[in-house]
Scaffold this active site. Structure first.
Site, PDB file in Angstrom:
ATOM      1  N   ARG A  67      27.707  40.424 -40.594  1.00 36.29           N
ATOM      2  CA  ARG A  67      28.935  40.017 -41.288  1.00 36.29           C
ATOM      3  C   ARG A  67      28.778  40.251 -42.776  1.00 36.29           C
ATOM      4  O   ARG A  67      27.658  40.273 -43.300  1.00 36.29           O
ATOM      5  CB  ARG A  67      29.190  38.518 -41.148  1.00 36.29           C
ATOM      6  CG  ARG A  67      29.143  37.981 -39.776  1.00 36.29           C
ATOM      7  CD  ARG A  67      29.782  36.628 -39.735  1.00 36.29           C
ATOM      8  NE  ARG A  67      28.790  35.554 -39.868  1.00 36.29           N
ATOM      9  CZ  ARG A  67      29.048  34.288 -39.612  1.00 36.29           C
ATOM     10  NH1 ARG A  67      30.278  33.937 -39.266  1.00 36.29           N
ATOM     11  NH2 ARG A  67      28.117  33.377 -39.734  1.00 36.29           N
ATOM     12  N   GLU A  86      24.992  39.513 -44.090  1.00 34.62           N
ATOM     13  CA  GLU A  86      24.279  38.580 -43.215  1.00 34.62           C
ATOM     14  C   GLU A  86      23.630  39.361 -42.069  1.00 34.62           C
ATOM     15  O   GLU A  86      24.295  40.150 -41.397  1.00 34.62           O
ATOM     16  CB  GLU A  86      25.292  37.560 -42.685  1.00 34.62           C
ATOM     17  CG  GLU A  86      24.681  36.449 -41.891  1.00 34.62           C
ATOM     18  CD  GLU A  86      25.709  35.385 -41.480  1.00 34.62           C
ATOM     19  OE1 GLU A  86      26.463  34.889 -42.341  1.00 34.62           O
ATOM     20  OE2 GLU A  86      25.746  35.064 -40.283  1.00 34.62           O
ATOM     21  N   TYR A 120      23.355  23.250 -31.436  1.00 39.22           N
ATOM     22  CA  TYR A 120      24.214  23.693 -32.530  1.00 39.22           C
ATOM     23  C   TYR A 120      25.317  22.657 -32.711  1.00 39.22           C
ATOM     24  O   TYR A 120      26.034  22.327 -31.769  1.00 39.22           O
ATOM     25  CB  TYR A 120      24.838  25.068 -32.274  1.00 39.22           C
ATOM     26  CG  TYR A 120      25.748  25.408 -33.430  1.00 39.22           C
ATOM     27  CD1 TYR A 120      25.232  25.919 -34.614  1.00 39.22           C
ATOM     28  CD2 TYR A 120      27.109  25.117 -33.370  1.00 39.22           C
ATOM     29  CE1 TYR A 120      26.045  26.145 -35.710  1.00 39.22           C
ATOM     30  CE2 TYR A 120      27.927  25.347 -34.468  1.00 39.22           C
ATOM     31  CZ  TYR A 120      27.381  25.859 -35.638  1.00 39.22           C
ATOM     32  OH  TYR A 120      28.187  26.062 -36.729  1.00 39.22           O
ATOM     33  N   ASP A 151      28.631  21.664 -35.228  1.00 39.21           N
ATOM     34  CA  ASP A 151      29.458  21.885 -36.405  1.00 39.21           C
ATOM     35  C   ASP A 151      29.367  20.630 -37.271  1.00 39.21           C
ATOM     36  O   ASP A 151      28.957  19.567 -36.797  1.00 39.21           O
ATOM     37  CB  ASP A 151      30.914  22.133 -35.983  1.00 39.21           C
ATOM     38  CG  ASP A 151      31.180  23.615 -35.742  1.00 39.21           C
ATOM     39  OD1 ASP A 151      30.557  24.452 -36.431  1.00 39.21           O
ATOM     40  OD2 ASP A 151      32.027  23.931 -34.883  1.00 39.21           O
ATOM     41  N   ARG A 168      33.164  31.795 -21.770  1.00 40.58           N
ATOM     42  CA  ARG A 168      34.489  32.396 -21.806  1.00 40.58           C
ATOM     43  C   ARG A 168      34.602  33.265 -23.051  1.00 40.58           C
ATOM     44  O   ARG A 168      33.879  33.076 -24.026  1.00 40.58           O
ATOM     45  CB  ARG A 168      35.575  31.322 -21.788  1.00 40.58           C
ATOM     46  CG  ARG A 168      35.289  30.106 -22.640  1.00 40.58           C
ATOM     47  CD  ARG A 168      36.223  28.968 -22.292  1.00 40.58           C
ATOM     48  NE  ARG A 168      37.579  29.234 -22.744  1.00 40.58           N
ATOM     49  CZ  ARG A 168      38.005  29.022 -23.982  1.00 40.58           C
ATOM     50  NH1 ARG A 168      37.198  28.540 -24.902  1.00 40.58           N
ATOM     51  NH2 ARG A 168      39.250  29.289 -24.318  1.00 40.58           N
ATOM     52  N   ARG A 224      17.356  31.274 -33.578  1.00 38.84           N
ATOM     53  CA  ARG A 224      17.722  32.469 -34.330  1.00 38.84           C
ATOM     54  C   ARG A 224      17.917  32.045 -35.777  1.00 38.84           C
ATOM     55  O   ARG A 224      18.279  30.905 -36.062  1.00 38.84           O
ATOM     56  CB  ARG A 224      19.028  33.075 -33.798  1.00 38.84           C
ATOM     57  CG  ARG A 224      18.801  33.853 -32.514  1.00 38.84           C
ATOM     58  CD  ARG A 224      20.036  34.644 -32.124  1.00 38.84           C
ATOM     59  NE  ARG A 224      21.180  33.824 -31.886  1.00 38.84           N
ATOM     60  CZ  ARG A 224      22.317  33.897 -32.569  1.00 38.84           C
ATOM     61  NH1 ARG A 224      22.452  34.759 -33.558  1.00 38.84           N
ATOM     62  NH2 ARG A 224      23.339  33.114 -32.278  1.00 38.84           N
ATOM     63  N   ARG A 280      43.881  35.848 -27.029  1.00 35.32           N
ATOM     64  CA  ARG A 280      45.191  35.219 -27.251  1.00 35.32           C
ATOM     65  C   ARG A 280      46.275  36.275 -27.078  1.00 35.32           C
ATOM     66  O   ARG A 280      46.194  37.329 -27.715  1.00 35.32           O
ATOM     67  CB  ARG A 280      45.272  34.669 -28.667  1.00 35.32           C
ATOM     68  CG  ARG A 280      44.294  33.563 -28.930  1.00 35.32           C
ATOM     69  CD  ARG A 280      44.431  33.120 -30.381  1.00 35.32           C
ATOM     70  NE  ARG A 280      43.371  32.191 -30.712  1.00 35.32           N
ATOM     71  CZ  ARG A 280      43.064  31.829 -31.946  1.00 35.32           C
ATOM     72  NH1 ARG A 280      43.744  32.310 -32.968  1.00 35.32           N
ATOM     73  NH2 ARG A 280      42.093  30.989 -32.159  1.00 35.32           N
TER      74      ARG A 280
HETATM   75  P1  FDA Z   1      20.917  19.940 -41.549  1.00 31.06           P
HETATM   76  O1  FDA Z   1      20.098  21.046 -41.089  1.00 31.06           O
HETATM   77  O2  FDA Z   1      22.112  20.228 -42.387  1.00 31.06           O
HETATM   78  O3  FDA Z   1      20.027  18.885 -42.304  1.00 31.06           O
HETATM   79  C1  FDA Z   1      18.708  18.566 -41.912  1.00 31.06           C
HETATM   80  C2  FDA Z   1      17.904  18.296 -43.170  1.00 31.06           C
HETATM   81  O4  FDA Z   1      16.625  17.750 -42.804  1.00 31.06           O
HETATM   82  C3  FDA Z   1      17.614  19.531 -43.993  1.00 31.06           C
HETATM   83  O5  FDA Z   1      18.058  19.347 -45.315  1.00 31.06           O
HETATM   84  C4  FDA Z   1      16.094  19.678 -43.917  1.00 31.06           C
HETATM   85  O6  FDA Z   1      15.528  20.195 -45.107  1.00 31.06           O
HETATM   86  C5  FDA Z   1      15.672  18.231 -43.709  1.00 31.06           C
HETATM   87  N1  FDA Z   1      14.337  18.093 -43.093  1.00 31.06           N
HETATM   88  C6  FDA Z   1      13.901  18.669 -41.939  1.00 31.06           C
HETATM   89  N2  FDA Z   1      12.623  18.314 -41.706  1.00 31.06           N
HETATM   90  C7  FDA Z   1      12.232  17.495 -42.714  1.00 31.06           C
HETATM   91  C8  FDA Z   1      11.020  16.829 -43.048  1.00 31.06           C
HETATM   92  N3  FDA Z   1       9.916  16.939 -42.288  1.00 31.06           N
HETATM   93  N4  FDA Z   1      10.991  16.073 -44.171  1.00 31.06           N
HETATM   94  C9  FDA Z   1      12.077  15.959 -44.977  1.00 31.06           C
HETATM   95  N5  FDA Z   1      13.259  16.605 -44.716  1.00 31.06           N
HETATM   96  C10 FDA Z   1      13.337  17.344 -43.600  1.00 31.06           C
HETATM   97  N6  FDA Z   1      29.486  23.926 -39.371  1.00 31.06           N
HETATM   98  C11 FDA Z   1      30.844  23.875 -39.503  1.00 31.06           C
HETATM   99  O7  FDA Z   1      31.451  22.841 -39.189  1.00 31.06           O
HETATM  100  N7  FDA Z   1      31.525  24.946 -40.015  1.00 31.06           N
HETATM  101  C12 FDA Z   1      30.905  26.092 -40.384  1.00 31.06           C
HETATM  102  O8  FDA Z   1      31.564  27.040 -40.833  1.00 31.06           O
HETATM  103  C13 FDA Z   1      29.486  26.171 -40.246  1.00 31.06           C
HETATM  104  N8  FDA Z   1      28.815  27.286 -40.605  1.00 31.06           N
HETATM  105  C14 FDA Z   1      27.470  27.391 -40.383  1.00 31.06           C
HETATM  106  C15 FDA Z   1      26.808  28.569 -40.699  1.00 31.06           C
HETATM  107  C16 FDA Z   1      25.449  28.688 -40.448  1.00 31.06           C
HETATM  108  C17 FDA Z   1      24.732  29.979 -40.776  1.00 31.06           C
HETATM  109  C18 FDA Z   1      24.744  27.601 -39.868  1.00 31.06           C
HETATM  110  C19 FDA Z   1      23.296  27.713 -39.553  1.00 31.06           C
HETATM  111  C20 FDA Z   1      25.394  26.413 -39.596  1.00 31.06           C
HETATM  112  C21 FDA Z   1      26.770  26.297 -39.840  1.00 31.06           C
HETATM  113  N9  FDA Z   1      27.445  25.108 -39.571  1.00 31.06           N
HETATM  114  C22 FDA Z   1      28.808  25.059 -39.729  1.00 31.06           C
HETATM  115  C23 FDA Z   1      26.732  23.934 -39.035  1.00 31.06           C
HETATM  116  C24 FDA Z   1      26.298  22.919 -40.108  1.00 31.06           C
HETATM  117  O9  FDA Z   1      25.403  23.531 -40.994  1.00 31.06           O
HETATM  118  C25 FDA Z   1      25.667  21.716 -39.379  1.00 31.06           C
HETATM  119  O10 FDA Z   1      26.664  21.027 -38.681  1.00 31.06           O
HETATM  120  C26 FDA Z   1      25.022  20.730 -40.265  1.00 31.06           C
HETATM  121  O11 FDA Z   1      24.053  21.366 -41.030  1.00 31.06           O
HETATM  122  C27 FDA Z   1      24.357  19.653 -39.421  1.00 31.06           C
HETATM  123  O12 FDA Z   1      23.831  18.663 -40.232  1.00 31.06           O
HETATM  124  P2  FDA Z   1      22.413  18.004 -39.913  1.00 31.06           P
HETATM  125  O13 FDA Z   1      22.292  16.872 -40.843  1.00 31.06           O
HETATM  126  O14 FDA Z   1      22.286  17.736 -38.464  1.00 31.06           O
HETATM  127  O15 FDA Z   1      21.349  19.148 -40.201  1.00 31.06           O
END
Ligand code: FDA
Length: 385
Positions: free
Chosen positions: A285, A308, A356, A358, A176, A254, A180
């Protein structure tokens, strides 16, 4: 720490929520392994020493949620400011207020439509193509919002995000495109929204601040896996395909390139995020972090601006957004089967599930994993997983 009760791979919100819950509620000794030099995953931020501006190292992070349990939980570690996110978009020399709303429609068409008039206009413009007949993203978007708004606000931006012409993209990428018919331009609709008063890192550090939690930075799980695999329960939040050595092929992502610069102006763009909707502008952005905290005092006369750029991730790039093609989904099913059979390992978080999420979703799903898997296993002797 001698042998831990639980190893968590990754110190993002998913991993730290589980570490905190297991240490506080179950009194477990938790070892968190993190391969970066800092904790917090992608939500990590750091204060620029010169200007005092909090820089979100992996792109702007805005906290919002309608999940009351998550809101109550996160408030144990931080207070939130009253920040409300708004996004603007530049197109052909004008600045519009997003998401698409009555203000944008009136400005774009140079009129003063009532909500009903605007609704009728968009209905007429989108009748060019029936949604069920759309064979690509362009046709789908036109069927939802009409050609003029599509060409201005979706076409160029989407082409840059995906490095692909929208006529070559699957219609399934969008379900979608909300418009608004009011002047409401708040970006999020959630009940709760705000930014952590003293920053993301202070919040994340408080979650890890427990005598039973050790966060070991600069440590890649795969370098120490033999010490723990099969003997200590593990929650793995890294990329699921990497865990299995990409044996079913790489899942595609990506990534974004973030080019930061400090400028000698007090205010560069008047707001935190401005999208670049023109296709010939290479970035997607522009971020200006100081606007996320209008309540703070920053060094006057300076600002930090980030351009970005979006592109497909290569092998060594940070995986940010799942591309989620049909091929990826087929591979993911195979990885899920492998994951189910992996003894004493649970997979979670955005990388471990190839979804993905949040921040509030990552925290919410970690709380569910705690309730449904870890607590029953550790306190009631239930079977693993
Ligand atoms: P996350 O990726 O944060 O953590 C995983 C960790 O595991 C990393 O630190 C990594 O280094 C570690 N790791 C991986 N493999 C490993 C290994 N082999 N050994 C040791 N460590 C390892 N959300 C939101 O609510 N509002 C927002 O505005 C945004 N904005 C946003 C912008 C962008 C560009 C992105 C990419 C994402 C967002 N997000 C967001 C999403 C947010 O970043 C996301 O919800 C969290 O990072 C998820 O947390 P996780 O713990 O799942 O992963």
């Amino acid at each position: 720490m001698s042998t831990p009760d639980l190893v968590i791979v990754g110190s993002g919100f998913f991993g730290l929520t589980l570490a905190e819950r297991c240490a506080t509620e179950l009194d477990l000794r938790v070892l968190v392994l993190e391969r970066r030099y800092h904790l917090g995953g992608n939500a990590y931020s750091e204060k620029d020493p010169e200007t005092g501006i909090e820089v979100h190292k992996y792109g702007t992070h805005l906290f919002h949620t309608s999940n009351e349990r998550v809101w109550e939980y996160v408030n144990r570690f931080t207070d939130f400011t009253a920040y409300q996110h708004r996004v603007f978009g530049k197109y052909q020399g004008q600045v519009y207020s997003l998401p698409m709303n009555l203000g944008l429609i009136n400005q774009f068409f140079g009129r003063a439509f009532t909500p009903d008039e605007a609704r009728a206009l968009i209905a007429e413009q989108s009748s060019e193509i029936a949604t069920e007949d759309a064979t690509n993203l362009e046709e789908k978007a036109i069927s939802l919002i009409g050609r003029p708004l599509y060409e201005a606000f979706i076409k160029g931006y989407t082409a840059k995000q995906w490095q692909t012409d929208p006529t070559e993209l699957s219609p399934d990428i969008i379900t979608r495109l909300p418009v608004r018919y009011t002047f409401d331009n708040r970006y999020f609709n959630d009940t709760h929204e705000g930014l952590p008063v003293d920053g993301y890192t202070a919040w994340l550090e408080r979650m890890a601040d427990h005598p039973n939690i050790e966060v070991r930075l600069d440590t890649d799980f795969f370098d120490v896996a033999d010490e723990y695999k099969g003997t200590v329960p593990i929650v793995y939040t890294g990329p699921v395909d990497e865990y299995f050595d990409h044996r079913e092929g790489r899942l595609s992502w990506r990534t974004v390139d973030l080019e930061a610069e400090t400028l000698d102006v007090d205010d560069y763009q008047g707001t935190g995020v401005v999208n670049a909707n023109d296709q010939d502008v290479p970035w997607t952005r522009v971020l200006e972090f100081k606007h996320l905290h209008p309540e703070r005092t920053h060094l006057p006369g300076k600002t930090i601006v980030v351009h970005e750029y979006s592109r497909f991730a290569e092998d060594d790039d940070e995986p940010y957004y799942p591309t989620n093609t049909a091929e990826d989904r087929a591979k993911l099913l195979k990885y899920r089967e492998l994951a189910k059979k992996e003894p004493l390992v649970l997979f979670g978080g955005r990388l471990g599930t190839y979804k993905y999420l949040d921040m509030h979703m990552a925290i919410g799903s970690a709380l569910s994993m705690f309730d449904n898997k870890l607590k029953p296993y550790f306190s009631d002797g239930a079977a693993w997983a």
